[in-house]
Write a protein that holds these residues in place. Structure first.
Motif, mmCIF file in Angstrom:
data_model
loop_
_atom_site.group_PDB
_atom_site.id
_atom_site.type_symbol
_atom_site.label_atom_id
_atom_site.label_comp_id
_atom_site.label_asym_id
_atom_site.label_seq_id
_atom_site.Cartn_x
_atom_site.Cartn_y
_atom_site.Cartn_z
ATOM 1 N N ARG A 68 0.846 -1.356 -0.011
ATOM 2 C CA ARG A 68 0.007 0.192 -0.079
ATOM 3 C C ARG A 68 0.769 1.213 0.216
ATOM 4 O O ARG A 68 1.677 1.280 0.753
ATOM 5 C CB ARG A 68 -0.841 0.086 1.180
ATOM 6 N N THR A 69 0.495 2.001 -1.039
ATOM 7 C CA THR A 69 1.345 3.404 -0.903
ATOM 8 C C THR A 69 0.235 4.441 -1.199
ATOM 9 O O THR A 69 -0.759 4.367 -1.639
ATOM 10 C CB THR A 69 2.508 3.532 -2.035
ATOM 11 N N ASP A 70 0.821 5.621 -0.960
ATOM 12 C CA ASP A 70 -0.116 6.969 -1.249
ATOM 13 C C ASP A 70 0.016 7.296 -2.780
ATOM 14 O O ASP A 70 0.797 6.702 -3.480
ATOM 15 C CB ASP A 70 0.177 8.025 -0.407
ATOM 16 N N ALA A 71 -0.877 8.235 -3.205
ATOM 17 C CA ALA A 71 -0.971 8.299 -4.515
ATOM 18 C C ALA A 71 0.190 8.907 -5.387
ATOM 19 O O ALA A 71 0.749 8.851 -6.424
ATOM 20 C CB ALA A 71 -2.214 9.305 -4.833
ATOM 21 N N GLN A 72 0.747 10.076 -4.532
ATOM 22 C CA GLN A 72 2.223 10.473 -4.854
ATOM 23 C C GLN A 72 3.260 9.554 -5.117
ATOM 24 O O GLN A 72 3.936 9.435 -6.227
ATOM 25 C CB GLN A 72 2.477 11.719 -4.010
ATOM 26 N N ALA A 73 3.513 8.756 -4.188
ATOM 27 C CA ALA A 73 4.490 7.745 -4.525
ATOM 28 C C ALA A 73 4.165 6.732 -5.482
ATOM 29 O O ALA A 73 5.339 6.405 -6.137
ATOM 30 C CB ALA A 73 4.525 6.693 -2.931
ATOM 31 N N CYS A 74 2.948 6.488 -5.698
ATOM 32 C CA CYS A 74 2.603 5.663 -6.976
ATOM 33 C C CYS A 74 2.732 6.250 -8.097
ATOM 34 O O CYS A 74 3.277 5.780 -9.066
ATOM 35 C CB CYS A 74 1.008 5.502 -6.776
ATOM 36 N N GLY A 75 2.692 7.660 -8.203
ATOM 37 C CA GLY A 75 3.038 8.369 -9.494
ATOM 38 C C GLY A 75 4.426 8.319 -9.719
ATOM 39 O O GLY A 75 4.737 8.049 -11.028
ATOM 40 N N VAL A 76 5.223 8.366 -8.635
ATOM 41 C CA VAL A 76 6.575 8.630 -8.877
ATOM 42 C C VAL A 76 7.295 6.942 -9.215
ATOM 43 O O VAL A 76 7.765 6.883 -10.184
ATOM 44 C CB VAL A 76 7.460 8.790 -7.672
ATOM 45 N N ALA A 77 6.410 6.115 -8.737
ATOM 46 C CA ALA A 77 6.742 4.542 -8.827
ATOM 47 C C ALA A 77 6.421 4.263 -10.340
ATOM 48 O O ALA A 77 7.191 3.634 -11.104
ATOM 49 C CB ALA A 77 6.179 3.770 -7.986
ATOM 50 N N GLY A 78 5.253 4.555 -10.816
ATOM 51 C CA GLY A 78 4.797 4.633 -12.206
ATOM 52 C C GLY A 78 5.617 5.035 -13.066
ATOM 53 O O GLY A 78 6.124 4.326 -14.147
ATOM 54 N N LEU A 79 5.945 6.219 -12.909
ATOM 55 C CA LEU A 79 6.736 6.935 -13.894
ATOM 56 C C LEU A 79 8.248 6.442 -13.958
ATOM 57 O O LEU A 79 8.709 6.301 -15.028
ATOM 58 C CB LEU A 79 6.878 8.484 -13.572
ATOM 59 N N ALA A 80 8.737 5.932 -12.857
ATOM 60 C CA ALA A 80 10.026 5.438 -12.710
ATOM 61 C C ALA A 80 10.041 3.911 -13.696
ATOM 62 O O ALA A 80 10.953 3.581 -14.280
ATOM 63 C CB ALA A 80 10.421 5.321 -11.167
ATOM 64 N N PHE A 81 9.060 3.276 -13.315
ATOM 65 C CA PHE A 81 8.949 1.931 -13.733
ATOM 66 C C PHE A 81 8.714 2.296 -15.549
ATOM 67 O O PHE A 81 9.450 1.328 -16.138
ATOM 68 C CB PHE A 81 7.615 1.315 -13.481
ATOM 69 N N LEU A 82 8.122 3.007 -15.757
ATOM 70 C CA LEU A 82 7.939 3.224 -17.357
ATOM 71 C C LEU A 82 9.340 3.883 -17.867
ATOM 72 O O LEU A 82 9.929 3.544 -18.968
ATOM 73 C CB LEU A 82 6.819 4.234 -17.727
ATOM 74 N N GLY A 83 9.760 5.120 -17.055
ATOM 75 C CA GLY A 83 11.107 5.725 -17.591
ATOM 76 C C GLY A 83 12.199 4.930 -17.584
ATOM 77 O O GLY A 83 13.013 5.044 -18.488
ATOM 78 N N GLY A 84 12.325 3.952 -16.559
ATOM 79 C CA GLY A 84 13.532 3.579 -16.344
ATOM 80 C C GLY A 84 14.184 2.742 -17.835
ATOM 81 O O GLY A 84 15.295 2.537 -18.010
#
Lengths: 219, 224
Positions: free
Chosen positions: A82-98
């Motif tokens: 479970r994470t908050d929305a902001q952390a999810c945003g960062v994680a999603g962007l990092a997953f895609l961008g990596g």
């Protein structure tokens, strides 16, 4: 145009733009680190991890960010992550961008060529020195345009964050359209604020590209 | 083993509905891709002409489309133009318009790039051999340009398919919306459905895009 509506709502958009930029840059930063890590793993031919990186790159490049975010934000909490929305945003962007960053690094390193590496070794440089003084500076110069292109791409991708209830620019615009029905003004503000974020990066990219071409690294 | 919520998909017609949603997303992509490839090729060839007005116009079109996130373009067409011009657009039509505008811009740039990557001596040698203008293009320029173009345009196709997922945001009922409906409907008896269903959507998108990417990579290696 209802100018009063525009001036009263500018602060809302400014706040949303700050959020977009904040998550955007955090995500891009993590993406760069992740990309670098992937490239190091591939470059050093680390067994097992190499396969993991290859699978990750294919998964990340062949699925849309929106779906990745939905899975991270709505799916993962069901199995206890479970994470908050902001952390999810960062994680999603990092997953895609990596993966995009890893590809940019890879094309840069490949473009430097084996001759440079061999010459460095024959001059008596160690492996670390070769990477540090010969390969990386040239690889970075070669892949810099790709990096900037990736940054613009990722900043644009942040527009889907409203789907995981982050109050970004899209969210604000849609909210205002729903509340006051001032569609034209809300959309005009949306476009202006995205231009304020994206144009400087885009201009920086073209300046950088021209400069690096003069520098004539590698080729 | 925790409940992953995959059983929901086996109930009733849920999986078939999900695939139907994917079908709608793919239909939007395929129509937009067809329009983009045709128009983009025409515009890309036109951009080779030494016409300053045309060049400036194309440049402006490309820059404007490229700088804006596709979702903003969707909002502009779906909410903006309907309000300003008073017409009625379905979410699907608006998506096809936006993705075609965007795809055409990107495709025209790929075509221009492929054509201008053919070095000048190829044209000159062909002419020196006595080929006519149409022959130069037909036998010398096109076969080489197409080889450079095809892997890149296949990449564009996967990008367009991925971008289609955005149509959820303007209310088109596609795969992600269907997934939401399934999860909502089974909220009581299968609380963990969000994991399984979104994972399935993720895998389905991957299964559509991955083979296309592999094909593009193979062609690039063979012709590159």
């Amino acid at each position: 145009m209802d100018w009063e509506f525009i001036s009263t709502n500018i602060p809302l958009y400014r706040e949303a733009a700050v959020l977009t930029v904040k998550i955007g840059f955090a995500g891009i930063l993590v993406a760069i680190l992740l990309g670098l890590l992937c490239e190091v793993i591939v470059y050093c031919r680390i067994p097992v991890l190499r396969r993991v990186v290859a699978v990750y790159i294919e998964l990340s490049r062949n699925t849309p960010l929106l779906i990745q975010l939905f899975f991270i934000y709505y799916g993962l909490p069901k199995i206890g992550i479970r994470t908050d929305a902001q952390a999810c945003g960062v994680a999603g962007l990092a997953f895609l961008g990596g993966s995009y960053m890893a590809e940019a690094f890879r094309s840069g390193v490949e473009a430097v060529g084996a001759a440079q590496e061999e010459s460095a070794y024959s001059l008596g440089l160690s492996r670390m020195q070769t990477v540090r003084y010969v390969i990386l500076p040239q690889a970075f110069a070669i892949s810099a345009p790709a990096f900037v292109a990736n940054e613009i791409f990722l900043l644009k991708e942040t527009s889907v964050f409203s789907a995981i209830s982050l109050m970004d620019l899209m969210f604000t615009a849609k909210d205002l359209i729903g509340l006051y029905y001032n569609t034209t003004e809300s959309l005009a503000l949306l476009v202006v604020f995205y231009l304020l974020i994206l144009l400087p990066v885009s201009l920086l990219g073209s300046v950088l590209e021209r400069r690096l071409r003069y520098a004539g690294f590698g080729t | 083993m925790p409940d992953l919520g995959l059983d929901v998909l086996l109930k009733g017609k849920n999986f078939a509905r999900l695939l139907g949603g994917l079908g709608i997303a793919l239909r939007i992509s395929v129509i937009s891709i067809l329009i983009s490839v045709v128009l983009g090729t025409v515009l890309g060839v036109l951009r080779q002409r030494e016409n300053l007005i045309l060049k400036a116009f194309m440049r402006l079109y490309l820059e404007v489309i490229r700088i804006m996130p596709q979702l903003v373009l969707l909002f502009l067409v779906y909410f903006g133009t309907t309000r300003s011009f008073g017409w009625d657009l379905s979410g699907e039509t608006a998506s096809v318009i936006v993705f075609s505008l965007w795809g055409t811009a990107e495709m025209s740039d790929l075509v221009r790039g492929a054509l201008s990557s053919i070095p000048g001596h190829q044209y000159e040698s062909a002419e020196a051999l006595g080929l006519r203008k149409t022959q130069v293009y037909l036998y010398v320029v096109l076969p080489q340009a197409v080889r450079r173009l095809i892997p890149l345009s296949i990449n564009l196709i996967t990008r367009m398919i991925k971008t289609t997922s955005l149509v959820l945001m303007i209310g088109v009922v596609e795969i992600l919306k269907v997934a939401q409906q399934i999860i909502e409907a089974n909220r009581m008896n299968s609380p963990n459905a969000a994991f399984g269903v979104y994972l399935t959507v993720f895998v389905l998108y991957f299964l559509v895009c991955w083979p296309i990417s592999v094909l593009a990579g193979k062609l690039e290696k063979r012709w590159g």
